[in-house]
Scaffold this motif. Sequence first.
Motif, PDB file in Angstrom:
ATOM      1  N   ALA A   1       8.369   8.309 -21.912  1.00 62.08           N
ATOM      2  CA  ALA A   1       7.055   7.566 -22.042  1.00 62.08           C
ATOM      3  C   ALA A   1       7.514   6.070 -21.618  1.00 62.08           C
ATOM      4  O   ALA A   1       6.716   5.340 -21.011  1.00 62.08           O
ATOM      5  N   PHE A   2       8.858   5.676 -21.927  1.00 66.02           N
ATOM      6  CA  PHE A   2       9.125   4.358 -21.528  1.00 66.02           C
ATOM      7  C   PHE A   2       9.351   4.273 -19.993  1.00 66.02           C
ATOM      8  O   PHE A   2       8.685   3.453 -19.282  1.00 66.02           O
ATOM      9  N   GLU A   3       9.914   5.237 -19.125  1.00 63.71           N
ATOM     10  CA  GLU A   3       9.555   5.260 -17.771  1.00 63.71           C
ATOM     11  C   GLU A   3       8.517   5.369 -17.095  1.00 63.71           C
ATOM     12  O   GLU A   3       8.135   4.515 -16.288  1.00 63.71           O
ATOM     13  N   GLN A   4       7.352   5.894 -17.913  1.00 57.43           N
ATOM     14  CA  GLN A   4       5.948   5.797 -17.430  1.00 57.43           C
ATOM     15  C   GLN A   4       5.431   4.588 -17.570  1.00 57.43           C
ATOM     16  O   GLN A   4       4.834   4.084 -16.691  1.00 57.43           O
ATOM     17  N   ALA A   5       5.862   3.880 -18.760  1.00 57.40           N
ATOM     18  CA  ALA A   5       5.418   2.633 -19.061  1.00 57.40           C
ATOM     19  C   ALA A   5       5.826   1.439 -17.900  1.00 57.40           C
ATOM     20  O   ALA A   5       5.530   0.699 -17.507  1.00 57.40           O
ATOM     21  N   LYS A   6       7.267   1.665 -17.498  1.00 54.30           N
ATOM     22  CA  LYS A   6       7.832   1.065 -16.564  1.00 54.30           C
ATOM     23  C   LYS A   6       7.165   1.193 -15.201  1.00 54.30           C
ATOM     24  O   LYS A   6       6.891   0.261 -14.527  1.00 54.30           O
ATOM     25  N   ASP A   7       6.971   2.272 -14.994  1.00 51.87           N
ATOM     26  CA  ASP A   7       6.318   2.657 -13.659  1.00 51.87           C
ATOM     27  C   ASP A   7       4.748   2.047 -13.717  1.00 51.87           C
ATOM     28  O   ASP A   7       4.374   1.601 -12.407  1.00 51.87           O
TER      29      ASP A   7
ATOM     30  N   ALA B   1       3.872  -0.589 -15.158  1.00 50.73           N
ATOM     31  CA  ALA B   1       3.953  -2.085 -14.932  1.00 50.73           C
ATOM     32  C   ALA B   1       4.149  -2.437 -13.552  1.00 50.73           C
ATOM     33  O   ALA B   1       3.692  -3.429 -12.973  1.00 50.73           O
ATOM     34  N   LEU B   2       5.156  -1.588 -12.849  1.00 52.51           N
ATOM     35  CA  LEU B   2       5.408  -1.613 -11.562  1.00 52.51           C
ATOM     36  C   LEU B   2       4.251  -1.618 -10.816  1.00 52.51           C
ATOM     37  O   LEU B   2       3.981  -2.438  -9.803  1.00 52.51           O
ATOM     38  N   LEU B   3       3.591  -0.706 -10.854  1.00 55.07           N
ATOM     39  CA  LEU B   3       2.188  -0.196 -10.099  1.00 55.07           C
ATOM     40  C   LEU B   3       1.175  -1.447 -10.308  1.00 55.07           C
ATOM     41  O   LEU B   3       0.848  -2.098  -9.293  1.00 55.07           O
TER      42      LEU B   3
ATOM     43  N   GLN C   1       3.075   5.705  -2.945  1.00 57.54           N
ATOM     44  CA  GLN C   1       4.219   6.496  -3.563  1.00 57.54           C
ATOM     45  C   GLN C   1       4.497   6.494  -4.790  1.00 57.54           C
ATOM     46  O   GLN C   1       4.559   7.612  -5.471  1.00 57.54           O
ATOM     47  N   MET C   2       4.124   5.408  -5.663  1.00 60.02           N
ATOM     48  CA  MET C   2       4.210   5.557  -7.007  1.00 60.02           C
ATOM     49  C   MET C   2       2.954   6.202  -7.632  1.00 60.02           C
ATOM     50  O   MET C   2       3.049   7.100  -8.570  1.00 60.02           O
ATOM     51  N   GLU C   3       1.860   6.380  -6.951  1.00 62.21           N
ATOM     52  CA  GLU C   3       0.801   7.320  -7.488  1.00 62.21           C
ATOM     53  C   GLU C   3       1.316   8.705  -7.312  1.00 62.21           C
ATOM     54  O   GLU C   3       1.070   9.496  -7.986  1.00 62.21           O
ATOM     55  N   ILE C   4       1.639   9.076  -6.184  1.00 66.40           N
ATOM     56  CA  ILE C   4       2.242  10.502  -6.030  1.00 66.40           C
ATOM     57  C   ILE C   4       3.396  10.858  -7.117  1.00 66.40           C
ATOM     58  O   ILE C   4       3.212  11.714  -7.879  1.00 66.40           O
ATOM     59  N   GLU C   5       4.100   9.794  -7.274  1.00 63.00           N
ATOM     60  CA  GLU C   5       5.339  10.155  -8.443  1.00 63.00           C
ATOM     61  C   GLU C   5       4.623  10.502  -9.920  1.00 63.00           C
ATOM     62  O   GLU C   5       5.091  11.193 -10.624  1.00 63.00           O
ATOM     63  N   SER C   6       3.862   9.620 -10.084  1.00 65.72           N
ATOM     64  CA  SER C   6       2.986   9.762 -11.301  1.00 65.72           C
ATOM     65  C   SER C   6       2.397  11.020 -11.543  1.00 65.72           C
ATOM     66  O   SER C   6       2.266  11.577 -12.691  1.00 65.72           O
ATOM     67  N   ASP C   7       1.694  11.393 -10.466  1.00 69.06           N
ATOM     68  CA  ASP C   7       0.964  12.574 -10.417  1.00 69.06           C
ATOM     69  C   ASP C   7       1.934  13.605 -10.777  1.00 69.06           C
ATOM     70  O   ASP C   7       1.743  14.608 -11.428  1.00 69.06           O
ATOM     71  N   ASP C   8       3.130  13.708  -9.971  1.00 76.27           N
ATOM     72  CA  ASP C   8       4.320  14.586 -10.165  1.00 76.27           C
ATOM     73  C   ASP C   8       4.742  14.954 -11.589  1.00 76.27           C
ATOM     74  O   ASP C   8       4.859  15.789 -12.083  1.00 76.27           O
TER      75      ASP C   8
ATOM     76  N   LEU D   1       0.695  -1.556  -0.029  1.00 78.04           N
ATOM     77  CA  LEU D   1      -0.146  -0.104   0.022  1.00 78.04           C
ATOM     78  C   LEU D   1       0.868   1.183   0.088  1.00 78.04           C
ATOM     79  O   LEU D   1       0.587   2.153  -0.704  1.00 78.04           O
ATOM     80  N   ALA D   2       1.931   1.112   0.664  1.00 81.26           N
ATOM     81  CA  ALA D   2       2.614   2.247   1.007  1.00 81.26           C
ATOM     82  C   ALA D   2       3.504   2.459  -0.387  1.00 81.26           C
ATOM     83  O   ALA D   2       3.604   3.576  -0.901  1.00 81.26           O
ATOM     84  N   MET D   3       4.073   1.576  -1.064  1.00 83.23           N
ATOM     85  CA  MET D   3       4.693   1.398  -2.561  1.00 83.23           C
ATOM     86  C   MET D   3       3.676   1.935  -3.448  1.00 83.23           C
ATOM     87  O   MET D   3       4.113   2.981  -4.229  1.00 83.23           O
ATOM     88  N   ILE D   4       2.348   1.593  -3.517  1.00 81.78           N
ATOM     89  CA  ILE D   4       1.512   2.048  -4.572  1.00 81.78           C
ATOM     90  C   ILE D   4       1.169   3.518  -4.148  1.00 81.78           C
ATOM     91  O   ILE D   4       1.047   4.394  -5.305  1.00 81.78           O
TER      92      ILE D   4
END
Length: 113
Positions: free
Chosen positions: A48-54, A56-58, A26-33, A21-24
């Motif tokens: 775009a690649f970084e976003q796709a990777k993020d 996939a991680l999410l 955090q990732m949501e905050i980062e993608s908003d940024d 939950l903490a990881m998710i």
Amino acid sequence: MPVKKASAPRSVLEAEQARLLAMIAQMEIESDDSLGYSNHMADDATEAFEQAKDMALLQNAERLLEQVRDALGRLDDGNYGKCENCGQSIDPARLEALPYVALCLRCQQRLEA
Ligand SMILES: [Zn+2]
């Protein structure tokens, strides 16, 4: 120090749930940024690649979280440690390594084959 004992599955699963939950979050905050500054990057392939990777991680983290929640549900139902497919007990060593697994090794391998 006392001898290290295997942790109860519930506390392992709850810790895993909290971590995911903490990881998710955090990732949501980062993608908003990153969306905040995204006006100029329509053609930025790296971004775009970084976003796709993020993404996939999410998605991976969310899938794992779902498995952890299912496992907690099985604990509540008294079905924890039983294979969802064949109903046999899952190898304790396997549960120790992957406390949220729903299938025994044999069923898992059959599924993946
Ligand atoms: Zn099975």
